[in-house]
Enzyme design. Structure first.
Site, PDB file in Angstrom:
ATOM      1  CD  GLU A 128      -2.041  -1.142   3.141  1.00  0.00           C
ATOM      2  OE1 GLU A 128      -1.892  -0.149   3.870  1.00  0.00           O
ATOM      3  OE2 GLU A 128      -2.763  -2.096   3.421  1.00  0.00           O
ATOM      4  CE  LYS A 130       5.337   5.416   6.731  1.00  0.00           C
ATOM      5  NZ  LYS A 130       5.218   6.824   7.097  1.00  0.00           N
ATOM      6  CG  ASP A 132       4.048  12.764   4.522  1.00  0.00           C
ATOM      7  OD1 ASP A 132       3.934  12.604   5.757  1.00  0.00           O
ATOM      8  OD2 ASP A 132       4.893  13.511   4.007  1.00  0.00           O
ATOM      9  CE1 TYR A 240      -2.813   3.152   8.881  1.00  0.00           C
ATOM     10  CE2 TYR A 240      -2.988   4.845   7.193  1.00  0.00           C
ATOM     11  CZ  TYR A 240      -2.633   4.456   8.462  1.00  0.00           C
ATOM     12  OH  TYR A 240      -2.101   5.378   9.314  1.00  0.00           O
ATOM     13  CE  LYS A 330       9.310   6.594   5.789  1.00  0.00           C
ATOM     14  NZ  LYS A 330       9.976   7.681   6.456  1.00  0.00           N
ATOM     15  CB  CYS A 424      32.213  21.159  27.026  1.00  0.00           C
ATOM     16  SG  CYS A 424      30.470  21.590  27.153  1.00  0.00           S
ATOM     17  CB  CYS A 427      30.662  23.366  31.244  1.00  0.00           C
ATOM     18  SG  CYS A 427      31.388  21.782  30.824  1.00  0.00           S
ATOM     19  CB  CYS A 442      30.935  17.695  27.686  1.00  0.00           C
ATOM     20  SG  CYS A 442      30.993  18.561  29.253  1.00  0.00           S
ATOM     21  CB  CYS A 448      28.305  20.188  31.534  1.00  0.00           C
ATOM     22  SG  CYS A 448      27.895  20.879  29.913  1.00  0.00           S
TER      23      CYS A 448
HETATM   24  S1  IVH Z   1      -0.003   0.678   9.031  1.00  0.00           S
HETATM   25  C1  IVH Z   1       1.161  -1.271  12.989  1.00  0.00           C
HETATM   26  N1  IVH Z   1      -0.390   1.616   6.617  1.00  0.00           N
HETATM   27  O1  IVH Z   1       2.794   5.615   8.866  1.00  0.00           O
HETATM   28  C2  IVH Z   1       1.122  -0.632  11.668  1.00  0.00           C
HETATM   29  N2  IVH Z   1       0.509   3.088   8.254  1.00  0.00           N
HETATM   30  O2  IVH Z   1       5.352   5.209  10.206  1.00  0.00           O
HETATM   31  C3  IVH Z   1       0.374   0.644  11.673  1.00  0.00           C
HETATM   32  N3  IVH Z   1       0.898   5.373   7.458  1.00  0.00           N
HETATM   33  O3  IVH Z   1       1.646   5.890  12.157  1.00  0.00           O
HETATM   34  C4  IVH Z   1       0.501   1.483  10.497  1.00  0.00           C
HETATM   35  N4  IVH Z   1       0.188   5.038   5.409  1.00  0.00           N
HETATM   36  O4  IVH Z   1       0.381   7.167  10.345  1.00  0.00           O
HETATM   37  C5  IVH Z   1       0.042   1.892   7.863  1.00  0.00           C
HETATM   38  N5  IVH Z   1      -0.826   2.315   4.460  1.00  0.00           N
HETATM   39  C6  IVH Z   1      -0.395   2.580   5.691  1.00  0.00           C
HETATM   40  C7  IVH Z   1       0.067   3.869   6.064  1.00  0.00           C
HETATM   41  C8  IVH Z   1       0.519   4.075   7.360  1.00  0.00           C
HETATM   42  C9  IVH Z   1       0.682   5.923   6.263  1.00  0.00           C
HETATM   43  C10 IVH Z   1       1.480   6.069   8.616  1.00  0.00           C
HETATM   44  C11 IVH Z   1       0.754   5.889   9.925  1.00  0.00           C
HETATM   45  C12 IVH Z   1       1.757   5.329  10.881  1.00  0.00           C
HETATM   46  C13 IVH Z   1       3.039   5.712  10.232  1.00  0.00           C
HETATM   47  C14 IVH Z   1       4.136   4.769  10.648  1.00  0.00           C
END
Ligand code: IVH
Length: 697
Positions: A128, A130, A132, A240, A330, A424, A427, A442, A448
């Site tokens: 899926e 991810k 943002d 999701y 990523k 440092c 300090c 330090c 410090c």
């Molecule tokens: S599953 C235990 N699926 O990514 C697994 N997360 O870095 C729970 N996110 O906090 C997350 N798209 O806010 C899942 N298709 C997706 C997602 C997703 C975005 C975000 C989510 C999570 C964060 C983790």
């Protein structure tokens, strides 16, 4: 930044001073908000301080120009008040990151090993995008949407139900004649690109500050006390995952089936979601999504792979705060070129000197970056980074921006190679590098101020004592004015009420609120307490492991002191044996207990606080909860790792050697000396099947 920003306060004309005070008021208010309410500071504390200092200096020169909204008249920003707190029924976890194909192969390899599958065995994955955005948890009871919350710290979030009711893709009632009795739905709230650009255009016209990116716009819109504002913003939602579920009708067996169910119920689910039979297919989908990314109407920063079989997900469970059964792959980082104006040295709570690149501000992937990490001395030397250079800055997701390399290394008149300080900067104590370490530290310890203050800051931070209204800024001010020098001083503040009342910006009610908030934390769970101590490498997850293992502060402390005395003895072995605690972490814990001032700090705290004993977390009703078990010999139904993880989730303590304290020894095939020892000590021995029966299959 305006021209005035470069001028010293004394050089400003009254007109320039007025403009500059206005700019500073706006700028500081923005950083206050980022820091206190969004937990997303864009600048370092030192930079923040220099802004407030400049503001004060100009005000001192031009007192008549002091603004009514001057930052000097305010103490931090109002806390994110107004939202009730909601405890998630099932914690909201995060995901581990993979950056390369090897990382992803590694992720699959670990799953295979944990489950005891052959190397080439396929694991079906759900792939899926991810998203943002901002994650949200929606609770439905008998099919009705009852509570919606932000993620918060993963355990407790903020109640934003009224706002979420205006988000597209969230049904108010599940389309199902027989919905589960109770269900938590997880997903992401996001701001579509077209609407984001339109909103910013409008805001610009109205002279309002624009949002830096769609994510910020989504966060800003959802965390509004007035739901009509949220209503006016075209937010959307993708579901999701599911959290807690009670009373299923026709429980899905696969994640892909769960997604289909979400769709049927009326949720928006991401149309790019696919099932991949094997790793190569998953990576192909990743490549496709990376190409399509630019054309989507929402931001994605990678791809999430999830084991499709829900029974396998259940077996795989979690490590710390992330599931073993999912990872985020990523997309490559975004880069930009800018000038390195300076290198600042920050001193952390363990004394580590960290170099921070001060950059000519630049936009990288939609976010303004003015600081980047330079990691350490060796990295600066390896990349030969010098002040004045043009450098490539890289930002990947929510990771701190980094300097990749220098672009004009052949330039004439280039500055001198950077010399890392050996003292440092705060300090003046010697800063030394121990053999084999990359970090220079330090040696000032608690003399410090930077270290002492950083420890205090950590002590009151969110995962630790999290005292409402006692933010970093207050801690710093209290430290400087000798009100709070050590953690225990916080709990003695009530004796200094008059001095607090004397402080600028504090009145009866704010002092009362602060002291009440401190009182509310006089009792604290053991794991939070351990985390608050700020021991090197002991984060929230490790603190939880320790608390679960030792149960009480007294037992933990006694055991650690014994281990300090004999770094090879039974107490040390016991510590080193805890799953996920290796030699290096154990060493840091013992180093902490080896310091007199730490023991004194612990003693002072113990006088002020009640530290709650840790409960075995999950299923306390399990017959093995609180029991010590040892596995020996080869298991046939699951791998040793899985057996150990299962036992620990049920609240058992898994040890590696048999002693009188052992409750059960689980004897697999070809068991050797441990079985003999168990027989000798009269410890109950169980076959693998008997064990499985005991824990309920
Ligand atoms: S599953 C235990 N699926 O990514 C697994 N997360 O870095 C729970 N996110 O906090 C997350 N798209 O806010 C899942 N298709 C997706 C997602 C997703 C975005 C975000 C989510 C999570 C964060 C983790």
């Amino acid at each position: 930044m305006g021209k005035e920003a470069e001028k010293a306060p004394a050089e400003l004309s009254p007109g320039e001073a007025k403009t500059e005070l206005k700019r500073l008021a706006k700028e500081i208010a923005r950083h206050d908000q980022l820091y206190h309410q969004k937990d997303a500071p864009e600048i370092s504390d030192a930079e923040y301080d220099s802004l407030t200092k400049r503001n004060k200096a100009i005000e001192a020169l031009f007192p008549s120009l002091k603004r009514t909204d001057s930052p000097s008249a305010r103490v931090g920003a109002e806390p994110a008040a107004g939202f009730a707190k909601v405890r998630h029924l099932h914690p909201m976890l995060s995901l581990d990151n993979a950056f390369t194909r090897e990382d992803v192969a590694d992720f699959i390899g670990k799953i295979r090993r944990f489950l005891g599958r052959k190397d080439e065995a396929d694991i079906e994955l759900n792939v899926e995008p991810k998203i943002d955005g901002l994650s949200a948890n929606l609770r439905y009871e008998d099919g009705k949407f009852t509570i919606g919350a932000t993620r918060g710290d993963g355990t407790v979030g903020e109640d934003i139900t009224a706002n979420l009711k205006h988000v597209a893709g969230i049904p108010h009632t599940l389309k199902d004649p027989k919905p589960p009795k109770l269900i938590e739905i997880r997903g992401e709230v996001y701001f579509p690109h077209d609407a984001f650009f339109a909103l910013n255009k409008e805001r610009e016209k109205a002279g309002e500050p624009v949002f830096a990116n769609p994510r910020n716009a989504a966060a800003g819109s959802v965390r509004q006390l007035d739901p009509t504002i949220t209503k006016s913003r075209p937010l959307k939602f993708f579901a999701y995952a599911m959290g807690e579920v009670q009373g299923w009708h026709n429980e899905p067996k696969l994640h892909s089936e769960a997604i289909d169910r979400l769709k049927k119920w009326g949720f928006a689910v991401n149309p790019k979601t696919r099932v991949a039979k094997r790793l190569d297919d998953a990576l192909e989908l990743y490549d496709e999504l990376a190409k399509e990314r630019a054309d989507l109407n929402y931001d994605i920063d990678g791809v999430v792979y999830k084991v499709n079989d829900l029974a396998l997900q259940n077996r795989l469970g979690f490590v710390g705060r992330a599931p073993r059964w999912a990872t985020a792959h990523k997309f490559p980082a975004e880069q930009a070129v800018t000038t390195l104006n300076d290198i600042a040295i920050q001193v952390g709570r363990t004394g580590a000197l960290t170099p921070v690149a001060k950059l000519e501000p630049i936009t990288v992937g939609g976010v303004v970056v003015s600081n980047a990490t330079l990691h350490n001395e060796d990295e600066i030397a390896r990349k030969d980074v010098r002040i004045g250079d043009k450098v490539i800055v890289q930002r990947a997701g929510d990771v701190i921006p980094q300097i990749v390399s220098v672009v004009d290394a052949d330039r004439k008149g280039r500055g001198k190679p950077y010399k890392f300080p050996e003292k440092c900067p705060v300090c003046g104590s010697h800063a030394v590098r121990e053999e084999g370490e990359v970090v220079r530290r330090c040696t000032g310890g608690l003399i410090c101020p930077a270290q002492a203050m950083e420890r205090l800051r950590h002590f009151v931070s969110r995962g630790a004592f999290d005292i409402e209204g006692l933010g970093y800024k207050h801690i710093e001010a209290f430290y400087q004015d000798d009100l709070v020098k050590t953690p225990a001083d916080i709990f003695r503040l009530h004796r200094r009420r008059l001095e607090l009342l004397d402080r600028e910006g504090w009145g009866e009610s704010s002092v009362k609120n602060l002291l009440d908030a401190i009182e509310a934390r006089r009792t604290i769970p053991l794991d939070r307490f351990i985390y608050a101590l700020g021991i090197r490498q002991v984060g929230e997850a490790t603190a939880k492991l320790l608390a679960r293992h030792y149960h009480s502060l007294e037992e933990w402390q006694a055991s650690m002191l014994a281990a300090v005395k004999d770094r090879e003895g039974a107490a040390y072995q016991d510590l080193n044996n805890i799953d996920q605690i290796g030699e290096s972490v154990a060493g840091d814990i013992l180093d902490f207990f080896d310091e007199k001032h730490n023991l004194e700090a612990l003693k002072a705290l113990a006088k002020e606080l009640t530290v709650e004993q840790a409960q075995a977390i999950a299923a306390t009703s399990s017959p093995v909860s609180g029991k010590t078990v040892v596995f020996t010999g080869a298991l046939t139904k699951m791998t040793r790792d899985e057996a150990k993880a299962r036992a620990e989730t049920l609240g058992a303590k898994v040890a590696s050697s048999v002693s009188k304290k052992t409750d059960y020894v689980i004897v697999g095939e070809d068991a050797g000396s441990k079985a003999a020892k168990a027989a000798e000590l009269g410890v109950t021995m169980l076959s693998e099947d008997a064990w499985l029966e005991l824990i309920g299959g």
